[in-house]
Design a protein around this motif. Structure first.
Motif, PDB file in Angstrom:
ATOM      1  N   ASP A  30       0.828  -1.209   0.000  1.00 46.24           N
ATOM      2  CA  ASP A  30       0.000   0.000   0.000  1.00 46.24           C
ATOM      3  C   ASP A  30       0.864   1.261   0.000  1.00 46.24           C
ATOM      4  OD1 ASP A  30      -2.185  -1.674   0.088  1.00 46.24           O
ATOM      5  OD2 ASP A  30      -2.574  -1.372   2.239  1.00 46.24           O
ATOM      6  N   LEU A  31       1.923   1.243   0.811  1.00 47.66           N
ATOM      7  CA  LEU A  31       2.822   2.393   0.870  1.00 47.66           C
ATOM      8  C   LEU A  31       3.501   2.620  -0.470  1.00 47.66           C
ATOM      9  CD1 LEU A  31       4.233   4.611   2.499  1.00 47.66           C
ATOM     10  CD2 LEU A  31       5.889   2.885   3.249  1.00 47.66           C
ATOM     11  N   ARG A  32       3.954   1.549  -1.103  1.00 53.17           N
ATOM     12  CA  ARG A  32       4.600   1.690  -2.409  1.00 53.17           C
ATOM     13  C   ARG A  32       3.623   2.274  -3.431  1.00 53.17           C
ATOM     14  NH1 ARG A  32       6.346  -3.664  -4.498  1.00 53.17           N
ATOM     15  NH2 ARG A  32       4.367  -3.635  -5.568  1.00 53.17           N
ATOM     16  N   GLN A  33       2.365   1.840  -3.389  1.00 53.12           N
ATOM     17  CA  GLN A  33       1.373   2.383  -4.309  1.00 53.12           C
ATOM     18  C   GLN A  33       1.134   3.877  -4.046  1.00 53.12           C
ATOM     19  OE1 GLN A  33      -1.922  -0.260  -3.618  1.00 53.12           O
ATOM     20  NE2 GLN A  33      -1.219  -1.752  -5.130  1.00 53.12           N
ATOM     21  N   GLN A  34       1.097   4.266  -2.782  1.00 53.93           N
ATOM     22  CA  GLN A  34       0.908   5.680  -2.441  1.00 53.93           C
ATOM     23  C   GLN A  34       2.094   6.519  -2.914  1.00 53.93           C
ATOM     24  OE1 GLN A  34      -1.719   7.295  -1.090  1.00 53.93           O
ATOM     25  NE2 GLN A  34      -2.868   5.390  -1.185  1.00 53.93           N
ATOM     26  N   ILE A  35       3.304   5.977  -2.762  1.00 54.59           N
ATOM     27  CA  ILE A  35       4.493   6.698  -3.224  1.00 54.59           C
ATOM     28  C   ILE A  35       4.451   6.861  -4.733  1.00 54.59           C
ATOM     29  CG2 ILE A  35       7.008   6.481  -3.521  1.00 54.59           C
ATOM     30  CD1 ILE A  35       7.086   5.272  -0.693  1.00 54.59           C
ATOM     31  N   ASP A  36       4.081   5.799  -5.441  1.00 56.69           N
ATOM     32  CA  ASP A  36       3.968   5.888  -6.901  1.00 56.69           C
ATOM     33  C   ASP A  36       2.936   6.933  -7.312  1.00 56.69           C
ATOM     34  OD1 ASP A  36       5.858   3.894  -7.159  1.00 56.69           O
ATOM     35  OD2 ASP A  36       4.395   2.302  -7.567  1.00 56.69           O
ATOM     36  N   SER A  37       1.812   6.937  -6.627  1.00 57.32           N
ATOM     37  CA  SER A  37       0.746   7.893  -6.939  1.00 57.32           C
ATOM     38  C   SER A  37       1.210   9.328  -6.672  1.00 57.32           C
ATOM     39  CB  SER A  37      -0.488   7.562  -6.102  1.00 57.32           C
ATOM     40  OG  SER A  37      -1.480   8.533  -6.276  1.00 57.32           O
ATOM     41  N   LEU A  38       1.871   9.536  -5.552  1.00 53.42           N
ATOM     42  CA  LEU A  38       2.363  10.871  -5.217  1.00 53.42           C
ATOM     43  C   LEU A  38       3.428  11.337  -6.212  1.00 53.42           C
ATOM     44  CD1 LEU A  38       2.276  13.257  -3.295  1.00 53.42           C
ATOM     45  CD2 LEU A  38       3.891  12.042  -1.826  1.00 53.42           C
ATOM     46  N   ALA A  39       4.315  10.437  -6.604  1.00 55.58           N
ATOM     47  CA  ALA A  39       5.341  10.797  -7.587  1.00 55.58           C
ATOM     48  C   ALA A  39       4.693  11.186  -8.916  1.00 55.58           C
ATOM     49  CB  ALA A  39       6.318   9.639  -7.782  1.00 55.58           C
ATOM     50  N   GLU A  40       3.681  10.441  -9.308  1.00 57.58           N
ATOM     51  CA  GLU A  40       2.974  10.767 -10.560  1.00 57.58           C
ATOM     52  C   GLU A  40       2.273  12.118 -10.449  1.00 57.58           C
ATOM     53  OE1 GLU A  40       1.810  10.618 -14.376  1.00 57.58           O
ATOM     54  OE2 GLU A  40       3.208   9.249 -13.390  1.00 57.58           O
ATOM     55  N   LEU A  48       3.174  14.620  -8.569  1.00 59.77           N
ATOM     56  CA  LEU A  48       4.205  15.655  -8.605  1.00 59.77           C
ATOM     57  C   LEU A  48       4.685  15.903 -10.034  1.00 59.77           C
ATOM     58  CD1 LEU A  48       6.387  14.915  -5.448  1.00 59.77           C
ATOM     59  CD2 LEU A  48       4.965  16.920  -5.880  1.00 59.77           C
ATOM     60  N   ARG A  49       4.798  14.845 -10.811  1.00 60.73           N
ATOM     61  CA  ARG A  49       5.199  15.015 -12.210  1.00 60.73           C
ATOM     62  C   ARG A  49       4.155  15.828 -12.980  1.00 60.73           C
ATOM     63  NH1 ARG A  49       6.277   9.416 -11.882  1.00 60.73           N
ATOM     64  NH2 ARG A  49       8.434   9.114 -11.289  1.00 60.73           N
ATOM     65  N   LYS A  50       2.865  15.536 -12.739  1.00 56.28           N
ATOM     66  CA  LYS A  50       1.788  16.265 -13.413  1.00 56.28           C
ATOM     67  C   LYS A  50       1.801  17.740 -13.026  1.00 56.28           C
ATOM     68  CE  LYS A  50      -1.380  12.344 -13.878  1.00 56.28           C
ATOM     69  NZ  LYS A  50      -2.633  11.744 -13.391  1.00 56.28           N
ATOM     70  N   VAL A  51       1.990  18.002 -11.724  1.00 53.78           N
ATOM     71  CA  VAL A  51       2.031  19.389 -11.257  1.00 53.78           C
ATOM     72  C   VAL A  51       3.213  20.103 -11.886  1.00 53.78           C
ATOM     73  CG1 VAL A  51       2.476  20.831  -9.221  1.00 53.78           C
ATOM     74  CG2 VAL A  51       0.784  19.002  -9.101  1.00 53.78           C
ATOM     75  N   SER A  52       4.335  19.435 -11.914  1.00 52.83           N
ATOM     76  CA  SER A  52       5.540  20.032 -12.491  1.00 52.83           C
ATOM     77  C   SER A  52       5.338  20.337 -13.977  1.00 52.83           C
ATOM     78  CB  SER A  52       6.723  19.098 -12.307  1.00 52.83           C
ATOM     79  OG  SER A  52       7.884  19.638 -12.883  1.00 52.83           O
ATOM     80  N   ASP A  53       4.705  19.435 -14.708  1.00 53.11           N
ATOM     81  CA  ASP A  53       4.458  19.638 -16.135  1.00 53.11           C
ATOM     82  C   ASP A  53       3.437  20.744 -16.388  1.00 53.11           C
ATOM     83  OD1 ASP A  53       6.251  17.620 -16.668  1.00 53.11           O
ATOM     84  OD2 ASP A  53       4.713  16.087 -17.050  1.00 53.11           O
ATOM     85  N   ALA A  54       2.472  20.920 -15.482  1.00 49.68           N
ATOM     86  CA  ALA A  54       1.395  21.888 -15.683  1.00 49.68           C
ATOM     87  C   ALA A  54       1.790  23.299 -15.281  1.00 49.68           C
ATOM     88  CB  ALA A  54       0.166  21.466 -14.888  1.00 49.68           C
ATOM     89  N   GLN A  55       2.855  23.482 -14.558  1.00 46.44           N
ATOM     90  CA  GLN A  55       3.250  24.804 -14.066  1.00 46.44           C
ATOM     91  C   GLN A  55       3.815  25.656 -15.195  1.00 46.44           C
ATOM     92  OE1 GLN A  55       2.946  26.189 -10.985  1.00 46.44           O
ATOM     93  NE2 GLN A  55       1.753  24.382 -10.462  1.00 46.44           N
ATOM     94  N   GLN A  56       3.343  26.923 -15.239  1.00 46.65           N
ATOM     95  CA  GLN A  56       3.910  27.888 -16.187  1.00 46.65           C
ATOM     96  C   GLN A  56       5.336  28.248 -15.759  1.00 46.65           C
ATOM     97  OE1 GLN A  56       2.623  28.984 -18.965  1.00 46.65           O
ATOM     98  NE2 GLN A  56       0.615  28.067 -18.762  1.00 46.65           N
ATOM     99  N   VAL A  57       5.446  28.535 -14.478  1.00 50.17           N
ATOM    100  CA  VAL A  57       6.764  28.829 -13.920  1.00 50.17           C
ATOM    101  C   VAL A  57       7.308  27.506 -13.397  1.00 50.17           C
ATOM    102  CG1 VAL A  57       8.019  30.126 -12.156  1.00 50.17           C
ATOM    103  CG2 VAL A  57       6.002  31.123 -13.239  1.00 50.17           C
ATOM    104  N   PRO A  58       8.437  27.093 -13.901  1.00 48.29           N
ATOM    105  CA  PRO A  58       8.947  25.792 -13.464  1.00 48.29           C
ATOM    106  C   PRO A  58       9.255  25.775 -11.959  1.00 48.29           C
ATOM    107  CG  PRO A  58      10.505  26.871 -14.976  1.00 48.29           C
ATOM    108  CD  PRO A  58       9.316  27.763 -14.833  1.00 48.29           C
TER     109      PRO A  58
END
Length: 134
Positions: A53-63, A65-75
């Motif tokens: 369960d923890l590994r799945q939560q970490i994977d979800s959180l990492a994903e 964070l990647r989406k937020v990083s990609d969506a930001q105008q200011v990196p």
């Protein structure tokens, strides 16, 4: 003093020898450890599930964070956090492997206890000294 010694020896069957006493003791020890091994096995299973369960939560959180990083105008510099999450995920997987190995060893121990208990019971039932009612 000899009278009490005589009472003691008459109370115990004369045909019980050291090997049958050891067998009874071994069987008792096996029966004593069996619930402990089963309880540990259950706890290890629960820990393994929480690790998954923890590994799945970490994977979800990492994903996320990647989406937020990609969506930001200011990196926003999220790469260090993603690396930390990946390191945490790797450690969780290592712990999960260790726990899985321990659970496999516990399973083998539990099987050996069951086999030994069955073998001892069979030996006690087959031996003429195994029954105290004779």
């Amino acid at each position: 003093m000899s009278a009490s010694g005589g009472e003691l020896s008459s109370a115990m069957p004369e045909n019980i020898d050291d090997s049958s006493a050891r067998s009874v003791l071994a069987e008792g020890l096996l029966e004593l450890f069996k619930p402990c091994v089963e309880e540990i096995d259950d706890k290890v299973s629960a820990v393994r599930q929480s690790q998954v369960d923890l590994r799945q939560q970490i994977d979800s959180l990492a994903e996320d964070l990647r989406k937020v990083s990609d969506a930001q105008q200011v990196p926003v510099e999220l790469e260090p956090y993603v690396k930390k999450l990946n390191n945490a995920r790797r450690r969780v997987m290592l712990v999960n492997n260790i726990i899985q190995n321990a659970q496999e060893r516990l399973g083998k121990l539990q099987q050996n206890i069951s086999k030994e208990t069955s073998r001892r019971k069979t030996l006690l039932q087959e031996s003429p000294t195994g029954s105290l009612s004779k």
